[in-house]
Write a protein that holds these residues in place. Structure first.
Motif, PDB file in Angstrom:
ATOM      1  N   GLY A  30     -18.070  26.303 -23.355  1.00 20.56           N
ATOM      2  CA  GLY A  30     -18.877  26.462 -24.559  1.00 20.56           C
ATOM      3  C   GLY A  30     -20.369  26.293 -24.321  1.00 20.56           C
ATOM      4  O   GLY A  30     -21.185  26.978 -24.932  1.00 20.56           O
ATOM      5  N   ALA A  31     -20.733  25.386 -23.420  1.00 21.19           N
ATOM      6  CA  ALA A  31     -22.157  25.166 -23.132  1.00 21.19           C
ATOM      7  C   ALA A  31     -22.765  26.413 -22.482  1.00 21.19           C
ATOM      8  O   ALA A  31     -23.875  26.824 -22.835  1.00 21.19           O
ATOM      9  CB  ALA A  31     -22.335  23.949 -22.239  1.00 21.19           C
ATOM     10  N   ALA A  34     -23.127  29.140 -25.197  1.00 20.67           N
ATOM     11  CA  ALA A  34     -24.267  28.887 -26.077  1.00 20.67           C
ATOM     12  C   ALA A  34     -25.593  29.130 -25.364  1.00 20.67           C
ATOM     13  O   ALA A  34     -26.568  29.570 -25.983  1.00 20.67           O
ATOM     14  CB  ALA A  34     -24.212  27.456 -26.615  1.00 20.67           C
ATOM     15  N   PRO A  53     -26.358  27.094 -31.669  1.00 17.94           N
ATOM     16  CA  PRO A  53     -25.639  26.639 -30.482  1.00 17.94           C
ATOM     17  C   PRO A  53     -24.372  25.837 -30.775  1.00 17.94           C
ATOM     18  O   PRO A  53     -23.378  25.963 -30.075  1.00 17.94           O
ATOM     19  CB  PRO A  53     -26.661  25.801 -29.718  1.00 17.94           C
ATOM     20  CG  PRO A  53     -27.840  25.660 -30.585  1.00 17.94           C
ATOM     21  CD  PRO A  53     -27.737  26.640 -31.701  1.00 17.94           C
ATOM     22  N   GLU A  54     -24.383  25.015 -31.811  1.00 11.17           N
ATOM     23  CA  GLU A  54     -23.211  24.181 -32.086  1.00 11.17           C
ATOM     24  C   GLU A  54     -21.997  25.040 -32.443  1.00 11.17           C
ATOM     25  O   GLU A  54     -20.900  24.829 -31.911  1.00 11.17           O
ATOM     26  CB  GLU A  54     -23.512  23.182 -33.205  1.00 11.17           C
ATOM     27  CG  GLU A  54     -22.377  22.203 -33.418  1.00 11.17           C
ATOM     28  CD  GLU A  54     -22.732  21.116 -34.420  1.00 11.17           C
ATOM     29  OE1 GLU A  54     -21.806  20.669 -35.111  1.00 11.17           O
ATOM     30  OE2 GLU A  54     -23.904  20.738 -34.509  1.00 11.17           O
ATOM     31  N   ARG A  57     -20.959  27.192 -29.354  1.00  7.90           N
ATOM     32  CA  ARG A  57     -20.329  26.335 -28.335  1.00  7.90           C
ATOM     33  C   ARG A  57     -18.848  26.121 -28.626  1.00  7.90           C
ATOM     34  O   ARG A  57     -18.042  25.945 -27.710  1.00  7.90           O
ATOM     35  CB  ARG A  57     -21.065  24.990 -28.290  1.00  7.90           C
ATOM     36  CG  ARG A  57     -20.770  24.156 -27.083  1.00  7.90           C
ATOM     37  CD  ARG A  57     -21.585  22.859 -27.055  1.00  7.90           C
ATOM     38  NE  ARG A  57     -23.019  23.118 -26.974  1.00  7.90           N
ATOM     39  CZ  ARG A  57     -23.920  22.820 -27.919  1.00  7.90           C
ATOM     40  NH1 ARG A  57     -23.555  22.218 -29.039  1.00  7.90           N
ATOM     41  NH2 ARG A  57     -25.188  23.081 -27.752  1.00  7.90           N
TER      42      ARG A  57
END
Length: 147
Positions: A30-31, A34, A53-54, A57
């Motif tokens: 996920g990082a 994002a 991003p949240e 992610r």
């Protein structure tokens, strides 16, 4: 000639963003997913709109809840510079492997086109917006292999 080189470098950089996007989804990272987007980046998909991003992610985890594994292949990509960045269309085959209630190993395959908007940031090219357009889907039995 310099313009041609600049355009070619842009095309390669944008392709790499799309390839990292696919890799991040398939690896469940996920990082990394994002990181392919601007701070206010957006994905518009059949399952909803994901902003920032949240939310972005969380997409790989959401896919892992539904599928055993995925395989995204980036095919051709056509991009052009526009004011403030670039835009283009990226073709992809997305395969999603799962077991049905009878225990059969199946693949849900999507033929898709991403409508992309890219922005140049201090960190390099990033997706500002990616909208998924489904061209066709197909579900078929697959042979499971260790991987």
């Amino acid at each position: 000639m310099a313009d041609d080189q600049g355009t070619l470098l842009m095309e390669v950089a944008l392709r790499r963003v799309s390839e990292r996007y696919a890799h991040a989804v398939d690896k469940g990272d996920g990082a990394l997913l994002a990181a392919q987007f601007t701070a206010d980046g957006t994905i518009v998909a059949p399952r909803g709109t994901f902003e920032g991003p949240e939310q972005i992610r969380g997409i790989p985890a959401m896919l892992r809840e539904r599928y055993l594994k995925t395989f995204h292949a980036v095919l051709n990509q056509v991009v052009k510079p526009v004011e403030g960045g670039a835009e283009g269309e990226t073709y992809c085959i997305a395969r999603h492997y799962f077991r049905d209630p009878a225990g059969r190993y199946l693949c849900y395959e999507m033929t898709i086109r991403y409508q992309d908007r890219f922005a140049r940031t201090a960190e390099g090219w990033r997706l500002a917006r990616r909208e998924l357009a489904v061209v066709a889907t197909h579900t078929y039995e697959a042979q499971e292999t260790p991987a």
